[in-house]
Scaffold this motif. Structure first.
Motif, mmCIF file in Angstrom:
data_model
loop_
_atom_site.group_PDB
_atom_site.id
_atom_site.type_symbol
_atom_site.label_atom_id
_atom_site.label_comp_id
_atom_site.label_asym_id
_atom_site.label_seq_id
_atom_site.Cartn_x
_atom_site.Cartn_y
_atom_site.Cartn_z
ATOM 1 N N SER A 12 0.842 -1.180 0.000
ATOM 2 C CA SER A 12 0.000 0.000 0.000
ATOM 3 C C SER A 12 0.876 1.227 0.000
ATOM 4 N N GLY A 13 0.265 2.348 -0.377
ATOM 5 C CA GLY A 13 0.979 3.606 -0.348
ATOM 6 C C GLY A 13 1.703 3.898 -1.645
ATOM 7 N N LEU A 14 2.160 5.116 -1.758
ATOM 8 C CA LEU A 14 2.842 5.611 -2.951
ATOM 9 C C LEU A 14 4.308 5.190 -2.940
ATOM 10 N N LEU A 15 4.813 4.755 -4.089
ATOM 11 C CA LEU A 15 6.235 4.457 -4.249
ATOM 12 C C LEU A 15 6.810 5.425 -5.265
ATOM 13 N N ARG A 16 7.791 6.190 -4.839
ATOM 14 C CA ARG A 16 8.522 7.076 -5.750
ATOM 15 C C ARG A 16 9.804 6.364 -6.155
ATOM 16 N N PHE A 17 10.039 6.260 -7.462
ATOM 17 C CA PHE A 17 11.285 5.642 -7.884
ATOM 18 C C PHE A 17 11.881 6.391 -9.061
ATOM 19 N N ALA A 18 13.209 6.307 -9.142
ATOM 20 C CA ALA A 18 13.953 6.994 -10.194
ATOM 21 C C ALA A 18 14.686 5.970 -11.033
ATOM 22 N N THR A 19 14.825 6.267 -12.310
ATOM 23 C CA THR A 19 15.613 5.412 -13.195
ATOM 24 C C THR A 19 16.887 6.139 -13.578
ATOM 25 N N ALA A 90 -3.476 -2.151 -9.340
ATOM 26 C CA ALA A 90 -4.425 -2.500 -8.287
ATOM 27 C C ALA A 90 -3.759 -2.564 -6.919
ATOM 28 N N ARG A 91 -2.433 -2.656 -6.902
ATOM 29 C CA ARG A 91 -1.725 -2.851 -5.635
ATOM 30 C C ARG A 91 -1.030 -1.603 -5.118
ATOM 31 N N ARG A 92 -0.703 -0.654 -6.004
ATOM 32 C CA ARG A 92 0.100 0.484 -5.547
ATOM 33 C C ARG A 92 0.067 1.605 -6.573
ATOM 34 N N ALA A 93 0.324 2.817 -6.097
ATOM 35 C CA ALA A 93 0.487 3.981 -6.971
ATOM 36 C C ALA A 93 1.972 4.330 -7.054
ATOM 37 N N PHE A 94 2.385 4.893 -8.198
ATOM 38 C CA PHE A 94 3.805 5.150 -8.448
ATOM 39 C C PHE A 94 4.010 6.550 -9.038
ATOM 40 N N ILE A 95 5.129 7.149 -8.677
ATOM 41 C CA ILE A 95 5.635 8.332 -9.379
ATOM 42 C C ILE A 95 7.036 7.988 -9.862
ATOM 43 N N ILE A 96 7.257 8.109 -11.175
ATOM 44 C CA ILE A 96 8.536 7.757 -11.782
ATOM 45 C C ILE A 96 9.285 9.036 -12.152
ATOM 46 N N GLY A 112 16.099 13.975 -9.383
ATOM 47 C CA GLY A 112 15.144 12.888 -9.515
ATOM 48 C C GLY A 112 15.189 11.899 -8.376
ATOM 49 N N ALA A 113 16.387 11.647 -7.833
ATOM 50 C CA ALA A 113 16.540 10.614 -6.810
ATOM 51 C C ALA A 113 16.400 11.138 -5.386
ATOM 52 N N SER A 114 16.386 12.452 -5.208
ATOM 53 C CA SER A 114 16.419 13.007 -3.851
ATOM 54 C C SER A 114 15.190 12.643 -3.031
ATOM 55 N N THR A 115 14.060 12.408 -3.685
ATOM 56 C CA THR A 115 12.844 12.032 -2.948
ATOM 57 C C THR A 115 12.430 10.589 -3.228
ATOM 58 N N ALA A 116 13.297 9.818 -3.885
ATOM 59 C CA ALA A 116 12.927 8.466 -4.299
ATOM 60 C C ALA A 116 13.054 7.463 -3.161
ATOM 61 N N ASP A 117 12.122 6.523 -3.132
ATOM 62 C CA ASP A 117 12.216 5.388 -2.216
ATOM 63 C C ASP A 117 13.072 4.280 -2.815
ATOM 64 N N LEU A 118 13.178 4.272 -4.150
ATOM 65 C CA LEU A 118 13.871 3.204 -4.859
ATOM 66 C C LEU A 118 14.502 3.777 -6.113
ATOM 67 N N ALA A 140 23.013 7.262 -5.697
ATOM 68 C CA ALA A 140 21.923 6.637 -4.940
ATOM 69 C C ALA A 140 22.339 6.412 -3.491
ATOM 70 N N GLY A 141 23.616 6.031 -3.302
ATOM 71 C CA GLY A 141 24.112 5.858 -1.942
ATOM 72 C C GLY A 141 24.193 7.171 -1.189
ATOM 73 N N LEU A 142 24.712 8.209 -1.842
ATOM 74 C CA LEU A 142 24.815 9.524 -1.202
ATOM 75 C C LEU A 142 23.443 10.062 -0.810
ATOM 76 N N LEU A 143 22.460 9.815 -1.665
ATOM 77 C CA LEU A 143 21.119 10.335 -1.431
ATOM 78 C C LEU A 143 20.295 9.428 -0.518
ATOM 79 N N ARG A 144 20.915 8.359 -0.019
ATOM 80 C CA ARG A 144 20.283 7.449 0.930
ATOM 81 C C ARG A 144 18.997 6.850 0.367
ATOM 82 N N VAL A 145 19.025 6.473 -0.910
ATOM 83 C CA VAL A 145 17.895 5.762 -1.491
ATOM 84 C C VAL A 145 17.869 4.366 -0.887
ATOM 85 N N ARG A 146 16.749 3.996 -0.310
ATOM 86 C CA ARG A 146 16.687 2.790 0.522
ATOM 87 C C ARG A 146 16.808 1.508 -0.293
#
Length: 433
Positions: A12-19, A90-96, A112-118, A140-146
């Motif tokens: 559940s919940g929003l997932l923000r991810f960057a490519t 049906a399972r989740r919302a995403f912002i790419i 792009g990655a500063s607010t990303a969860d992934l 990604a490491g510097l920005l603490r992307v989980r």
């Protein structure tokens, strides 16, 4: 390399991810494939891409055009800005956030990655990891992307060879351990044909892990429940009927009706009398929900103030050492540069006291430097005109991060990640607690 495993439980919940990845690794095509195969496209969008692909003589539907929206990007065949797209299943919302691959657009990757969860780091199966792959992993490491996904793309061009995938995944795993990345999942894909993007690939029966979408739908996002409360006040509501509340987005922790909280900068203790959310009154709210807090006592609260946990307040600092990504082509950052620091909901004047080093994001070496130019990342000392209440960026990306603004143009010129802070009373540098 630690590998996450998809579960059958709905997320559940929003997932923000960057490519991110090198030029022509297929980032935009991958996103287009995600949108197409998850049936997240409108009919007119699909018709427009189909017609444009025919006009260009493409053999396949050019799904990259769904994110490469600028004419210059389409003409050059590259992505030069951060393109954001929203979709949901049906399972989740995403912002790419589709970020560019060129080294000179490091600032866009940071944005792009500063607010990303992934973060999804792509690698071309034919070429393996490149300098840009390493650069984006470090960022990604510097920005603490989980969470990080290594998507080994274009597996069709290497005959879906498992040994190719295993070698690239092992190389990335070694790198990930050295730079301190968190959970990493490696997935072999062929975005052009849709292999392992939304549906499992019959061409790679040796791969038994989740498809990319399955992983995105089930990966756990942090709720901040275990972190101390942080609520930067964005707006104080004072209605004619006597309603008074402090509105803002929870940066960490959980707010509970009846909970004792500390107001900063006054240092006054009070209690949460009531909580209102966008959906109405609630007894409990966790980060990153936006809420309005009604306090039990009449306190002079203003925008830029902070409500926090009584037993774990942040440091009040007027000196910070920070990692800075410089984003301005107009001028470099050097000692004496005068700027504004926007930290949570507060903006204060700031002066750069020193440039300590420039970071080589490929080798991780700290090089001596007197200034930071466009896209440089380095260590900088800042003196603030008035204190901000901050945590280390490693502990909280919201209260430990900020942006620098040019006073004359009001343009954002840098991203800031606070490493250490100095208390106003002591004046001695120490790690923010």
């Amino acid at each position: 390399m630690s590998t996450t495993t998809a579960t059958s439980l709905p997320a559940s919940g929003l997932l923000r991810f960057a490519t991110a990845g090198a030029v022509d690794d297929g980032k935009s095509t991958l996103i287009g494939r995600l949108l197409h195969d998850s049936r997240s496209l409108l009919a007119d969008q699909l018709d427009a891409v189909r017609q444009a692909s025919l006009e260009r003589g493409d053999e396949h539907l050019d799904l990259a055009m769904l994110t490469d929206g600028l004419r210059a990007e389409r003409e050059q065949g590259i992505t030069i800005d951060v393109a954001h797209r929203y979709f949901e299943t049906a399972r989740r919302a995403f912002i790419i956030a589709d970020t560019p691959g060129h080294a000179q657009y490091t600032r866009n990757m940071v944005t792009g990655a500063s607010t990303a969860d992934l973060a999804i780091v792509l690698a071309d199966a034919r070429h393996g990891l490149t300098g840009q792959s390493h650069r984006h992993a470090v960022l990604a490491g510097l920005l603490r992307v989980r969470h990080v996904v290594l998507a080994v793309n274009k597996m069709d061009l290497v005959g879906y060879d498992r040994s190719v995938f295993d070698r690239i995944a092992a190389d990335f795993g070694d790198r990930a351990e050295r730079i301190g990345l968190g959970a990493v999942t490696a997935i072999p894909i062929a975005a052009l044909h849709g292999d392992n993007v939304v549906d499992p690939s019959p061409a790679m029966p040796w791969y038994e892990g989740p498809t990319l979408l399955e992983h995105l739908e089930t990966v756990a996002t942090t709720t901040g429940d275990g972190a101390p409360l942080r609520l930067p006040v964005q707006y104080v509501i004072r209605a004619a009927d006597g309603y008074t509340g402090c509105a803002g987005q929870l940066a960490a922790g959980v707010a509970v009706e009846g909970q004792e909280v500390l107001h900063l900068p006054s240092g006054t203790r009070t209690r949460i009398a009531a909580l209102d959310s966008p959906d109405g009154p609630v007894r409990r709210a966790g980060a990153p929900l936006s809420v309005t807090v009604r306090l039990a006592d009449d306190i002079d609260v203003r925008r830029g103030d902070l409500l926090c946990a009584v037993d774990s307040p942040p440091v009040a600092a007027d000196r910070v050492d920070a990692t800075v990504c410089w984003m301005s082509a107009g001028r470099p950052l050097e000692a004496g540069s005068r700027l504004l620091l926007k930290h949570t909901t507060k903006t204060v004047g700031a002066t750069a006291t020193a440039v300590h080093h420039r970071l080589d994001v490929t080798t991780l070496r700290r090089e001596p430097a007197d200034e930071l130019a466009l896209n440089d990342i380095g260590g900088v000392g800042l003196r603030l005109d008035e204190p901000v209440h901050c945590d280390p960026y490693a502990r909280n990306r919201f209260t430990g991060g900020g942006v620098l603004i040019d006073e004359s143009t009001n343009a954002t010129v840098a991203a800031v990640m606070i490493d250490r802070a100095s208390t106003v009373d002591e004046g001695a540098p120490r790690a923010a607690q």
